[in-house]
Design an enzyme around this catalytic site. Structure first.
Site: not given
Ligand code: GLU
Length: 424
Positions: A76, A100, A112, A196, A227, A354
């Protein structure tokens, strides 16, 4: 066109990541063999994507998807569009996603993606063709039980909508759970857009209560008014904090008596420059060294470095960007006993929402905004409390980052262990 680059055997992780991993082996807590699992990604994919531009020419955009670790579940993580995106950066961000998800206690591994592009230079049509082409190239490696992208720097719900649609045109099946951060009408979750930021506010509240600070007497400076930064400023302002400075790439606004955050938010939503807002102008660099209670880097990596670490005057740093503090600066701040609430906890609200979106997509049961906010708040409070327990364990003094890495690394390696139990 599709080149599988890894595993190459070369370490590409950022210095703060390797410093933390090295700490485990030095302490003898984990064998190097085990840790090597976390020093490299499981799968690196790199595609140079050709796109037909509006003037009829073809331009090629380097792109990446790194699936770092899938022991705890499908991988993810977001996809970012930025001119400086490269394989090493995406590796590091995918590593951070793996940790995370463990810190947030959600059943995902980490990934990513990125495209080396300045989206501001593209027309709407070019942006759509590029986003759809990304899915065309990577779709075999994506899926709700495989790898689930989301927004990141310079990507949003509109891009996620194109990506879901492209995936479904290729597979011929409705698959809302293939991507998160979608518009609500297309299976997105209520509250995902600001999740976030809400998560960051929940974590800061917990910390402030913990150490006996008062919100009304807490001054805050936020670097980054995209954002994440803009919604966070709003949440903190509504909760009583005194937001005195915000900035974006073009510059920032400062008022030692507190900014009118509501007006600033509307200014930036309307596309106007925030530094022309009326308060005193301030540069990005100067914002970082303001004498405030809480400094919040909410833009990009490597902002607090050996060049400015001795000038940092905040009492607490809340990392809303991914990787904003270098290892040298991190050690320096720890020596000065300035707590740094690490990215993998502070900004975990996005990926947690998410996960909620994915749950709603897979169960076909949709939640109200109130429910999402309540669940998110409870979930992140739990994540904070888990780390505090590790951090304050009687036998050791740890930084918040050490506590977060301890929880995450142990969880990922335990999951790997269960999967590869040769004796079982
Ligand atoms: N881009 C966000 C992060 O760095 C969210 C990633 C997601 O929702 O999968 O945590």
């Amino acid at each position: 066109m599709d080149t599988d680059l890894g595993p190459t055997g070369t370490e590409t992780l950022c210095d703060v990541c390797t410093t933390e991993l090295d700490r485990f082996s030095k302490a003898g807590a984990l064998a190097d063999r085990e840790l090597s699992l976390l020093r490299q990604p499981k799968r690196r994919i790199n595609v140079n994507i050709p796109v037909r531009m509006d003037d009829g020419s073809i331009e090629v955009f380097p792109s990446f998807r790194i699936q770092y670790n899938s022991a705890r579940g499908p991988t993810k993580g977001g996809i970012r569009y930025h001119p400086s995106v490269n394989a090493d950066e995406v590796d590091e961000l995918a590593f951070l996603m793996s940790l995370k998800c463990a810190v947030a206690n959600i059943p995902f591994g980490g990934a990513k993606g990125g495209i080396q592009v300045d989206p501001g230079e593209l027309s709407e049509g070019e942006l759509e063709r590029l986003s759809r082409a990304y899915v065309k190239e990577y779709h075999e490696n994506l899926g709700p039980n495989t790898d689930i992208p989301a927004p990141d720097v310079n990507t949003d719900s509109r891009i996620m909508a194109w990506m879901r649609d492209e995936y479904e045109s290729i597979t011929g099946r409705q698959t809302p759970g293939v991507i998160t951060g979608k518009p609500v009408e297309l299976g997105g979750s209520e509250g995902r857009e600001y999740a976030t930021s809400l998560g960051g506010a929940v974590i800061l509240d917990r910390f402030v209560d913990d150490v006996g600070m008062t919100r009304e007497k807490t001054t805050v400076a936020i670097q980054g008014f995209g954002n994440v930064g803009s919604h966070l400023a709003r949440f903190l302002h509504d909760r009583g904090y005194d937001v005195v400075a915000v900035s974006n790439v073009d510059g920032g606004a400062y008022d030692s008596n507190g900014l009118d955050v509501t007006a600033l938010f509307e200014t930036s939503e309307g596309g106007d420059d925030i530094f022309e807002f009326g308060a005193e102008e301030i540069s990005n660099a100067a914002l970082l060294t303001l004498d405030v209670d809480v400094l919040i880097p909410a833009a990009i990596e490597n902002q607090i470095t050996e060049n400015n670490m001795t000038d940092i005057r905040a009492d607490v740093v809340l990392e809303m960007a991914n990787g904003p503090t270098t290892a040298r600066a991190d050690t320096h701040l720890a020596e000065r006993e300035i707590p740094v609430i690490p990215d993998i906890l502070a900004n975990a609200g996005g990926v947690t929402a998410s996960y909620f979106e994915w749950v709603q997509n897979t169960t076909n049961e949709y939640w109200t905004e109130k429910t999402v906010r309540e669940k998110l708040t409870a979930h992140l409070r739990g994540a904070y409390d888990d780390l505090r327990e590790i951090k304050t364990a009687p036998e050791m003094t740890r930084t918040w980052r050490e506590a977060a890495y301890t929880r995450a690394v142990e969880s990922v390696l335990r999951a790997e262990g269960y999967r590869s139990n040769v004796e079982g």
